[in-house]
Design a protein around this motif. Structure first.
Motif, short mmCIF file in Angstrom:
data_model
loop_
_atom_site.label_atom_id
_atom_site.label_comp_id
_atom_site.label_asym_id
_atom_site.label_seq_id
_atom_site.Cartn_x
_atom_site.Cartn_y
_atom_site.Cartn_z
N ASN A 76 53.51 -102.41 100.03
CA ASN A 76 53.30 -101.48 101.02
C ASN A 76 53.77 -101.58 102.47
OD1 ASN A 76 51.15 -100.09 99.24
ND2 ASN A 76 49.59 -101.60 99.75
N ASN A 77 54.18 -102.89 102.79
CA ASN A 77 54.83 -103.08 104.15
C ASN A 77 56.23 -102.63 103.93
OD1 ASN A 77 52.48 -104.02 105.34
ND2 ASN A 77 53.00 -106.10 104.90
N LEU A 78 56.69 -102.65 102.86
CA LEU A 78 58.22 -102.30 102.74
C LEU A 78 58.31 -100.86 102.57
CD1 LEU A 78 60.85 -103.21 102.38
CD2 LEU A 78 60.51 -103.43 99.78
N SER A 79 57.30 -100.09 101.86
CA SER A 79 57.24 -98.83 101.94
C SER A 79 57.03 -98.23 103.26
CB SER A 79 56.12 -98.37 101.09
OG SER A 79 56.12 -96.78 100.86
N THR A 80 56.21 -98.59 103.82
CA THR A 80 55.99 -98.38 105.56
C THR A 80 57.41 -98.37 106.06
OG1 THR A 80 53.75 -98.95 105.18
CG2 THR A 80 54.57 -98.46 107.40
N PHE A 81 58.14 -99.46 106.10
CA PHE A 81 59.34 -99.70 106.60
C PHE A 81 60.28 -98.67 106.32
CE2 PHE A 81 63.49 -101.81 107.03
CZ PHE A 81 63.52 -102.00 108.27
N ILE A 82 60.52 -98.49 105.04
CA ILE A 82 61.43 -97.37 104.44
C ILE A 82 61.19 -96.21 105.09
CG2 ILE A 82 62.35 -96.42 102.48
CD1 ILE A 82 62.27 -99.39 101.21
N PHE A 83 59.91 -95.73 104.98
CA PHE A 83 59.57 -94.38 105.29
C PHE A 83 59.82 -94.28 106.79
CE2 PHE A 83 57.32 -93.63 101.35
CZ PHE A 83 57.93 -92.30 101.15
N SER A 84 59.60 -95.31 107.75
CA SER A 84 59.86 -95.27 109.13
C SER A 84 61.51 -95.06 109.34
CB SER A 84 59.36 -96.53 109.80
OG SER A 84 60.15 -97.42 109.69
N LEU A 85 62.34 -95.43 108.58
CA LEU A 85 63.97 -95.25 108.64
C LEU A 85 64.08 -93.62 108.28
CD1 LEU A 85 65.31 -98.47 106.98
CD2 LEU A 85 65.31 -97.88 109.31
N ILE A 86 63.38 -93.28 107.20
CA ILE A 86 63.43 -91.83 106.81
C ILE A 86 63.00 -91.17 107.97
CG2 ILE A 86 62.86 -90.17 105.27
CD1 ILE A 86 62.87 -92.40 102.99
N ARG A 87 62.11 -91.43 108.69
CA ARG A 87 61.63 -90.50 109.64
C ARG A 87 62.49 -90.65 110.73
NH1 ARG A 87 55.88 -89.04 111.26
NH2 ARG A 87 55.72 -89.48 108.91
N ALA A 88 63.17 -91.69 111.12
CA ALA A 88 64.07 -91.83 112.22
C ALA A 88 65.32 -90.84 111.92
CB ALA A 88 64.68 -93.29 112.37
N ILE A 89 65.84 -90.88 110.65
CA ILE A 89 66.88 -90.05 110.29
C ILE A 89 66.60 -88.71 110.39
CG2 ILE A 89 68.33 -89.43 108.50
CD1 ILE A 89 68.18 -92.22 107.37
N GLY A 90 65.14 -88.20 110.14
CA GLY A 90 64.78 -86.88 110.40
C GLY A 90 64.80 -86.41 111.56
N LEU A 91 64.42 -87.33 112.37
CA LEU A 91 64.32 -86.90 113.94
C LEU A 91 65.58 -86.87 114.52
CD1 LEU A 91 61.20 -89.36 115.03
CD2 LEU A 91 61.33 -86.64 114.68
N ILE A 92 66.60 -87.51 114.00
CA ILE A 92 67.88 -87.58 114.56
C ILE A 92 68.37 -86.06 114.07
CG2 ILE A 92 70.24 -88.37 114.32
CD1 ILE A 92 69.20 -91.15 114.24
N LEU A 93 68.17 -85.61 112.80
CA LEU A 93 68.82 -84.31 112.09
C LEU A 93 67.95 -83.26 113.17
CD1 LEU A 93 68.98 -85.00 108.08
CD2 LEU A 93 70.88 -84.22 109.89
N LEU A 94 66.79 -83.40 113.20
CA LEU A 94 65.93 -82.43 114.03
C LEU A 94 66.76 -82.16 115.44
CD1 LEU A 94 63.48 -80.92 113.52
CD2 LEU A 94 62.08 -82.54 114.85
N GLY A 95 66.91 -83.31 116.26
CA GLY A 95 67.68 -83.06 117.19
C GLY A 95 68.76 -82.50 117.44
#
Length: 119
Positions: A57-76
Motif C-alpha cells: 500500500n505504501n509503494l502504491s501510494t508512492f507510485i500514484f504520487s509520481l503519476i500525479r506529479a507527471i499529470g500536474l506537469i502535463l496540465l501546466g
C-alpha cells in the motif's frame, strides 16, 4: 513567411512558425515543474513495515504520487500551450494544447478514476 501555392487550388496560404517560449517563460515553467515534483514526491514517504500488505500500500501510494506529479506537469504545459495558441491564433496548436490539458487532467486524477471504476 513562406507562401505556398497549392497545385490543385489557386489559393495561397501562409505557413506559421511555432512560437518558442521566451527565457522568462522557460524559467517560470521550470520553477513550476520543480514545485510540483517537490510537493508530490516530498509529501509521501514509503516506509517498510512488518506487514507485507502495508508495504504494498505504501509503494502504491508512492507510485500514484509520481503519476500525479507527471499529470500536474502535463496540465501546466497544456495551459501554456493553449495560452500561446490563443496569442498566435493557431488552431492546430490550440487543439494540441487542449488534448495535453485533457490528458494532464486524466493522469492527475488516475487514482480517483481507478477507485471509481473498482467500486
Amino acid at each position: 513567411m513562406n507562401l505556398l501555392k497549392n497545385k490543385k487550388h489557386t489559393e495561397i496560404r501562409k505557413e506559421t512558425a511555432p512560437l518558442k517560449m521566451k527565457r522568462g517563460q522557460k524559467k517560470l515553467f521550470a520553477l513550476y515543474a520543480v514545485m510540483v515534483l517537490s510537493i508530490c514526491i516530498g509529501a509521501t514517504c514509503v516506509y517498510a513495515a512488518g506487514d507485507p500488505l502495508t508495504v504494498v500500500n505504501n509503494l502504491s501510494t508512492f507510485i500514484f504520487s509520481l503519476i500525479r506529479a507527471i499529470g500536474l506537469i502535463l496540465l501546466g504545459f497544456g495551459i501554456v500551450q493553449v495560452g500561446l495558441s490563443l496569442k498566435s491564433h493557431d488552431p492546430s496548436q490550440r487543439a494540441n494544447g487542449f488534448l495535453t490539458l485533457a490528458g494532464g487532467i486524466i493522469i492527475t486524477f488516475a487514482k480517483e478514476i481507478l477507485d471509481l471504476i473498482m467500486g
